[in-house]
Design a protein around this motif. Sequence first.
Motif, PDB file in Angstrom:
ATOM      1  N   THR A 257       0.833  -1.205   0.000  1.00 27.30           N
ATOM      2  CA  THR A 257       0.000   0.000   0.000  1.00 27.30           C
ATOM      3  C   THR A 257       0.866   1.252   0.000  1.00 27.30           C
ATOM      4  N   LEU A 258       1.904   1.255   0.825  1.00 32.71           N
ATOM      5  CA  LEU A 258       2.809   2.406   0.887  1.00 32.71           C
ATOM      6  C   LEU A 258       3.509   2.637  -0.448  1.00 32.71           C
ATOM      7  N   SER A 259       3.880   1.569  -1.131  1.00 26.69           N
ATOM      8  CA  SER A 259       4.540   1.742  -2.429  1.00 26.69           C
ATOM      9  C   SER A 259       3.621   2.497  -3.392  1.00 26.69           C
ATOM     10  N   GLY A 260       2.346   2.122  -3.390  1.00 25.89           N
ATOM     11  CA  GLY A 260       1.383   2.801  -4.252  1.00 25.89           C
ATOM     12  C   GLY A 260       1.186   4.253  -3.869  1.00 25.89           C
ATOM     13  N   LEU A 261       1.155   4.520  -2.578  1.00 25.23           N
ATOM     14  CA  LEU A 261       0.983   5.898  -2.103  1.00 25.23           C
ATOM     15  C   LEU A 261       2.167   6.769  -2.497  1.00 25.23           C
ATOM     16  N   TYR A 262       3.374   6.230  -2.354  1.00 24.52           N
ATOM     17  CA  TYR A 262       4.556   7.006  -2.737  1.00 24.52           C
ATOM     18  C   TYR A 262       4.545   7.307  -4.236  1.00 24.52           C
ATOM     19  N   VAL A 263       4.137   6.334  -5.037  1.00 30.64           N
ATOM     20  CA  VAL A 263       4.076   6.554  -6.484  1.00 30.64           C
ATOM     21  C   VAL A 263       3.025   7.617  -6.804  1.00 30.64           C
ATOM     22  N   GLU A 264       1.869   7.559  -6.135  1.00 27.38           N
ATOM     23  CA  GLU A 264       0.846   8.593  -6.321  1.00 27.38           C
ATOM     24  C   GLU A 264       1.402   9.966  -5.969  1.00 27.38           C
ATOM     25  N   ALA A 272       9.614   2.514  -5.181  1.00 24.65           N
ATOM     26  CA  ALA A 272      10.425   1.393  -5.669  1.00 24.65           C
ATOM     27  C   ALA A 272      11.130   0.684  -4.519  1.00 24.65           C
ATOM     28  N   LYS A 273      11.543   1.449  -3.522  1.00 22.48           N
ATOM     29  CA  LYS A 273      12.253   0.866  -2.373  1.00 22.48           C
ATOM     30  C   LYS A 273      11.373  -0.160  -1.659  1.00 22.48           C
ATOM     31  N   HIS A 274      10.115   0.172  -1.463  1.00 22.26           N
ATOM     32  CA  HIS A 274       9.195  -0.779  -0.812  1.00 22.26           C
ATOM     33  C   HIS A 274       8.981  -2.007  -1.686  1.00 22.26           C
ATOM     34  N   LEU A 275       8.865  -1.816  -2.985  1.00 22.65           N
ATOM     35  CA  LEU A 275       8.653  -2.954  -3.889  1.00 22.65           C
ATOM     36  C   LEU A 275       9.885  -3.851  -3.941  1.00 22.65           C
ATOM     37  N   LEU A 276      11.064  -3.266  -3.884  1.00 23.06           N
ATOM     38  CA  LEU A 276      12.292  -4.072  -3.858  1.00 23.06           C
ATOM     39  C   LEU A 276      12.340  -4.935  -2.603  1.00 23.06           C
ATOM     40  N   THR A 277      11.900  -4.367  -1.466  1.00 30.54           N
ATOM     41  CA  THR A 277      11.828  -5.145  -0.224  1.00 30.54           C
ATOM     42  C   THR A 277      10.835  -6.286  -0.376  1.00 30.54           C
ATOM     43  N   LEU A 278       9.695  -5.996  -1.002  1.00 34.03           N
ATOM     44  CA  LEU A 278       8.665  -7.013  -1.200  1.00 34.03           C
ATOM     45  C   LEU A 278       9.156  -8.135  -2.106  1.00 34.03           C
ATOM     46  N   ILE A 279       9.879  -7.783  -3.158  1.00 33.38           N
ATOM     47  CA  ILE A 279      10.414  -8.810  -4.067  1.00 33.38           C
ATOM     48  C   ILE A 279      11.460  -9.660  -3.351  1.00 33.38           C
TER      49      ILE A 279
END
Length: 430
Positions: A257-264, A272-279
């Motif tokens: 959710t935070l990754s989407g909010l940062y992109v918004e 991207a940092k949150h998504l890299l952690t998720l991956i």
Amino acid sequence: MVTTYWRMPRIGLLMAGLFLLASSNTGRSEDDKKKPDPLRESLLKLNGATTEEIQTAKLRELVKDKVAAKKAIAEAVKMMKEAKEDPKPFNYNGTVILARAAHIIREHAAAERFYEHQVELATKLKSGPKILAGYEGLIDLNWERKQYDQVVEVCEKLVDLKAGEEVERAKPFIIERLIQAKAKQGKIDEALKDTKGLLELTGDAWYFLQLKGWVQREGGKIDAAIETYTEVLEKIEKEKNLKDDAKARLKDRVRYTLSGLYVENKDIENGAKHLLTLIKNNPDSATYKNDLGFIWCDHDIKLEEAEKLIKEALEIDLKERKKLFEEGKLTEVKENAAYLDSLGWVLFKQKKYKEALEPLKKAALDEEDGGHLEIWDHLADCHMALGDKKAAIAAWEKALKMEDLSKRDGERRRKVSEKLKKARTDASKD
């Protein structure tokens, strides 16, 4: 799209003989007309589906053939109308199956009729869980139809209901849905006020703190939402009553959710940092890989790496779909339209226009998942880059017929209108 009819395990459908429709009365003898209708007989047998397991299996069987399912639902509605007084032809078991089946095949009016009958029968049975099941079906149906006033009405009715311990335990979650519906109506301040009350009622629980962030996001308060979800992440980390695996899953959900909010918020680096952690935590997740690949390519960042991630996402997703198909949980195997769009877009960004066209076409032509303004906009851009103005204009015209699925679609719609106007002007000069 992965079918979700086992999302609520209280359902299922139909006997194999369901699809044996009665032949037309035209040319039938009087003796034939007196014979029992095999479709109606099959429908009435639904009343004997007494377990959730049987119901679920029967439901899966029915929705494999949507044409036959639509005929069955139409006949069931006709049977209900013919029964002007109680008893209606379907008991609770049969009604649960028919409500959910109608919902899945998007026969919304029929689904509403059967959900309402389900609530009526559950009330007579004085069963809290069954009452909840019926009301939840109505809430989900109205939410999908974006009839948020009806969601509010059903939620308020359920909150006021005195129907036993199960219903009382569910009320905070019904209030959550009520608050979300108010936010969707644009009543952000009222929704936030109600959220504050719910948090006080539940001891500032991290679960309902998420609701505060959700409402803030819905109201365009992105900075506040980021702050709230960051607090949720911290609360989950400190939660002593959660097992490690459950805690990890919950933290991943909040990070997403935070990754989407940062992109918004146009903070691509933190998104991207949150998504890299998720991956890193979930290397076999198609969703996270596709999202990161798309975000990078959409902002012209690391295009080759983005292409690699998106291709991996498509491969993982296709493998999962094949497994679901073999288990009988999917009726067909096809590539994910959103991921195909991502692949086409990252190829487009690398100016590989001919390569980009095929996945973009395939994504747009997906009957279930291709009806998105953004997908058709990407396809039009690709046609234009290849010099095919006629195809580009047709794609942009198609794009503008699509429903807005997110707030950013409004801005995209404006840009598509401008591109279409320019393309038409240029075409008239040729």
